[in-house]
Design an enzyme around this catalytic site. Sequence first.
Site, PDB file in Angstrom:
ATOM      1  N   SER A   1       0.864  -1.184   0.000  1.00 33.54           N
ATOM      2  CA  SER A   1       0.000   0.000   0.000  1.00 33.54           C
ATOM      3  C   SER A   1       0.899   1.232   0.000  1.00 33.54           C
ATOM      4  O   SER A   1       2.095   1.140   0.321  1.00 33.54           O
ATOM      5  CB  SER A   1      -0.890  -0.003   1.244  1.00 33.54           C
ATOM      6  OG  SER A   1      -0.075   0.183   2.398  1.00 33.54           O
TER       7      SER A   1
ATOM      8  N   ASP B   1      -0.660  -1.642  -4.205  1.00 35.23           N
ATOM      9  CA  ASP B   1      -2.053  -1.900  -3.817  1.00 35.23           C
ATOM     10  C   ASP B   1      -2.801  -0.566  -3.679  1.00 35.23           C
ATOM     11  O   ASP B   1      -2.317   0.337  -2.987  1.00 35.23           O
ATOM     12  CB  ASP B   1      -2.019  -2.653  -2.474  1.00 35.23           C
ATOM     13  CG  ASP B   1      -3.368  -3.174  -2.054  1.00 35.23           C
ATOM     14  OD1 ASP B   1      -4.205  -3.451  -2.928  1.00 35.23           O
ATOM     15  OD2 ASP B   1      -3.578  -3.336  -0.829  1.00 35.23           O
ATOM     16  N   HIS B   2      -3.934  -0.440  -4.322  1.00 37.16           N
ATOM     17  CA  HIS B   2      -4.753   0.789  -4.258  1.00 37.16           C
ATOM     18  C   HIS B   2      -3.945   2.052  -4.526  1.00 37.16           C
ATOM     19  O   HIS B   2      -3.984   3.020  -3.746  1.00 37.16           O
ATOM     20  CB  HIS B   2      -5.443   0.918  -2.892  1.00 37.16           C
ATOM     21  CG  HIS B   2      -6.507  -0.098  -2.702  1.00 37.16           C
ATOM     22  ND1 HIS B   2      -7.724  -0.044  -3.324  1.00 37.16           N
ATOM     23  CD2 HIS B   2      -6.509  -1.247  -1.998  1.00 37.16           C
ATOM     24  CE1 HIS B   2      -8.444  -1.090  -2.998  1.00 37.16           C
ATOM     25  NE2 HIS B   2      -7.729  -1.858  -2.201  1.00 37.16           N
TER      26      HIS B   2
ATOM     27  N   HIS C   1     -12.530  -4.097   3.352  1.00 34.40           N
ATOM     28  CA  HIS C   1     -11.230  -4.342   3.976  1.00 34.40           C
ATOM     29  C   HIS C   1     -11.396  -4.489   5.486  1.00 34.40           C
ATOM     30  O   HIS C   1     -12.299  -3.898   6.075  1.00 34.40           O
ATOM     31  CB  HIS C   1     -10.274  -3.180   3.696  1.00 34.40           C
ATOM     32  CG  HIS C   1      -9.893  -3.065   2.248  1.00 34.40           C
ATOM     33  ND1 HIS C   1     -10.156  -1.946   1.503  1.00 34.40           N
ATOM     34  CD2 HIS C   1      -9.276  -3.930   1.426  1.00 34.40           C
ATOM     35  CE1 HIS C   1      -9.701  -2.120   0.273  1.00 34.40           C
ATOM     36  NE2 HIS C   1      -9.165  -3.316   0.188  1.00 34.40           N
ATOM     37  N   GLY C   2     -10.526  -5.236   6.095  1.00 36.62           N
ATOM     38  CA  GLY C   2     -10.561  -5.395   7.553  1.00 36.62           C
ATOM     39  C   GLY C   2     -11.580  -6.449   7.957  1.00 36.62           C
ATOM     40  O   GLY C   2     -12.041  -7.234   7.132  1.00 36.62           O
TER      41      GLY C   2
ATOM     42  N   HIS D   1     -10.833  -8.204  -3.223  1.00 38.45           N
ATOM     43  CA  HIS D   1     -10.164  -7.522  -2.112  1.00 38.45           C
ATOM     44  C   HIS D   1     -10.837  -7.922  -0.806  1.00 38.45           C
ATOM     45  O   HIS D   1     -11.904  -8.524  -0.800  1.00 38.45           O
ATOM     46  CB  HIS D   1     -10.261  -5.999  -2.306  1.00 38.45           C
ATOM     47  CG  HIS D   1      -9.284  -5.472  -3.313  1.00 38.45           C
ATOM     48  ND1 HIS D   1      -8.218  -4.685  -2.959  1.00 38.45           N
ATOM     49  CD2 HIS D   1      -9.192  -5.657  -4.641  1.00 38.45           C
ATOM     50  CE1 HIS D   1      -7.526  -4.390  -4.037  1.00 38.45           C
ATOM     51  NE2 HIS D   1      -8.092  -4.963  -5.082  1.00 38.45           N
TER      52      HIS D   1
ATOM     53  N   ASN E   1      -6.834 -10.787  -2.235  1.00 31.94           N
ATOM     54  CA  ASN E   1      -5.946  -9.987  -1.389  1.00 31.94           C
ATOM     55  C   ASN E   1      -6.192 -10.268   0.090  1.00 31.94           C
ATOM     56  O   ASN E   1      -7.334 -10.207   0.542  1.00 31.94           O
ATOM     57  CB  ASN E   1      -6.199  -8.502  -1.612  1.00 31.94           C
ATOM     58  CG  ASN E   1      -5.866  -8.041  -3.013  1.00 31.94           C
ATOM     59  OD1 ASN E   1      -5.466  -8.839  -3.858  1.00 31.94           O
ATOM     60  ND2 ASN E   1      -6.026  -6.768  -3.260  1.00 31.94           N
TER      61      ASN E   1
HETATM   62  P1  13P Z   1      -7.977  -7.381   4.193  1.00 36.82           P
HETATM   63  O1  13P Z   1      -7.138  -6.479   5.003  1.00 36.82           O
HETATM   64  O2  13P Z   1      -9.411  -7.317   4.544  1.00 36.82           O
HETATM   65  O3  13P Z   1      -7.458  -8.786   4.186  1.00 36.82           O
HETATM   66  O4  13P Z   1      -7.928  -6.856   2.673  1.00 36.82           O
HETATM   67  C1  13P Z   1      -6.710  -6.752   2.008  1.00 36.82           C
HETATM   68  C2  13P Z   1      -6.855  -6.054   0.717  1.00 36.82           C
HETATM   69  O5  13P Z   1      -7.850  -6.150   0.038  1.00 36.82           O
HETATM   70  C3  13P Z   1      -5.732  -5.236   0.250  1.00 36.82           C
HETATM   71  O6  13P Z   1      -6.019  -4.559  -0.922  1.00 36.82           O
END
Ligand code: 13P
Length: 287
Positions: free
Chosen positions: A49, A84-85, A177-178, A207, A229
């Site tokens: 990231s 990433d992103h 995410h998370g 993701h 991911n």
């Molecule tokens: P998580 O942190 O939910 O596993 O997602 C990771 C992600 O999608 C990174 O782009």
Amino acid sequence: MLVSAKEMLEKAREGKYAVGQFNINNLEWTKAILLTAQENNSPVILGVSEGAGKYMCGYKTIVGMVNGMLEELGITVPVALHLDHGSFEGAKACINAGFSSIMFDGSHYPIEDNIRMTTELVNTCNVLGLSLEAEVGSIGGEEDGVVGAGECADPKECKMIADLGVTMLAAGIGNIHGKYPENWAGLSFETLEAVNKEVGDMPLVLHGGTGIPDDMVKKAISLGVAKINVNTECQLSFQEATREYIEAGKDLQGKGFDPRKLLAPGFEAIKAKVKEKMELFGSINKA
Ligand code: 13P
């Protein structure tokens, strides 16, 4: 040598498995993921990231570290180093620094702007032989303690972006995410099916891999997902193993405070987590 993610993802999509993208945060993380990929003969994608990029002293430092590890650890499985992103500026910086794969996340722009910026990067990445991931329909997540719901992408917009010639497409299908909240509605397979129909053979990216039930992961793979991911789950494993070590007072025994010893349980925990995910995604022995 780092490779583009194109070939590994096309093979995965064809073979109905997914390649894991595991995000890296430091040397231990990177070494754990690379060794696990090699031991299990699996292709792998290292995700970075922009925040992690800053933390690790910039993209050039990361490229140097990863290339050094590939050589010193004798890694022969395919490895892609992926932003990433990324923002538009971040994408350019990673291209210049020597990343082999880029994600430009233009999902928060109006679709015309997303198309314009993605097109420019498609051209650059094609010339340099890098893979490019684009995103449509933003992926939710926690911000300031509030968990936002994941959007569902518009399949027609997905086709517009896929047709630009990107390598892979991240389409929002209710994923975030998370950690997922208790009342999470689950992945929208209706959206995924519609997107998959529109984009033909394009490898799709899921993701927010942390906490998605195994049966949903497998169904997503059967519907064209070829890259998944994972970040938070590795962080949680690392944290838990480190906490156990400290709570057992091992850092107070002998030379237990030595960072090489202190970080060792977390390192082993990441290895175990990455292997578990590679098994679930079906990428073992697919290098
Ligand atoms: P998580 O942190 O939910 O596993 O997602 C990771 C992600 O999608 C990174 O782009």
